[in-house]
Design a protein around this motif. Sequence first.
Motif, short mmCIF file in Angstrom:
data_model
loop_
_atom_site.label_atom_id
_atom_site.label_comp_id
_atom_site.label_asym_id
_atom_site.label_seq_id
_atom_site.Cartn_x
_atom_site.Cartn_y
_atom_site.Cartn_z
N ALA A 2 0.83 -1.21 0.00
CA ALA A 2 0.00 0.00 0.00
C ALA A 2 0.87 1.26 0.00
N GLU A 3 0.41 2.25 -0.72
CA GLU A 3 1.11 3.53 -0.76
C GLU A 3 0.86 4.29 0.54
N THR A 4 1.92 4.81 1.14
CA THR A 4 1.77 5.62 2.35
C THR A 4 1.59 7.08 1.96
N ASP A 5 1.22 7.89 2.95
CA ASP A 5 1.09 9.32 2.71
C ASP A 5 2.42 9.89 2.25
N LYS A 6 3.52 9.46 2.88
CA LYS A 6 4.85 9.94 2.51
C LYS A 6 5.17 9.57 1.06
N ASP A 7 4.81 8.35 0.65
CA ASP A 7 5.04 7.92 -0.74
C ASP A 7 4.30 8.83 -1.71
N TRP A 8 3.07 9.18 -1.37
CA TRP A 8 2.24 10.03 -2.24
C TRP A 8 2.90 11.39 -2.42
#
Length: 74
Positions: A2-8
């Motif tokens: 899953a994509e994290t907020d930081k990744d986004w």
Amino acid sequence: MAETDKDWVDRWLDAVRDGTATMSQRSRTSIDTHGGLDVAIAAAKARGVHLVQLTDDKGRLLVAASLEPFETLC
């Protein structure tokens, strides 16, 4: 995975930094959903990317990112 907020936030600002997106904008609501403005500001500073908050013609808050500083004209 899953994509994290930081990744986004990282994916958005990395595209500006590497020139894939010369200037890019996201809605303030999306930024708030993905960690908030403080996270975006810290990530932008780490990359040398400038951010500006604007309001579009429908009253929605946007945050634009660019390698070049923004200038208010009037």
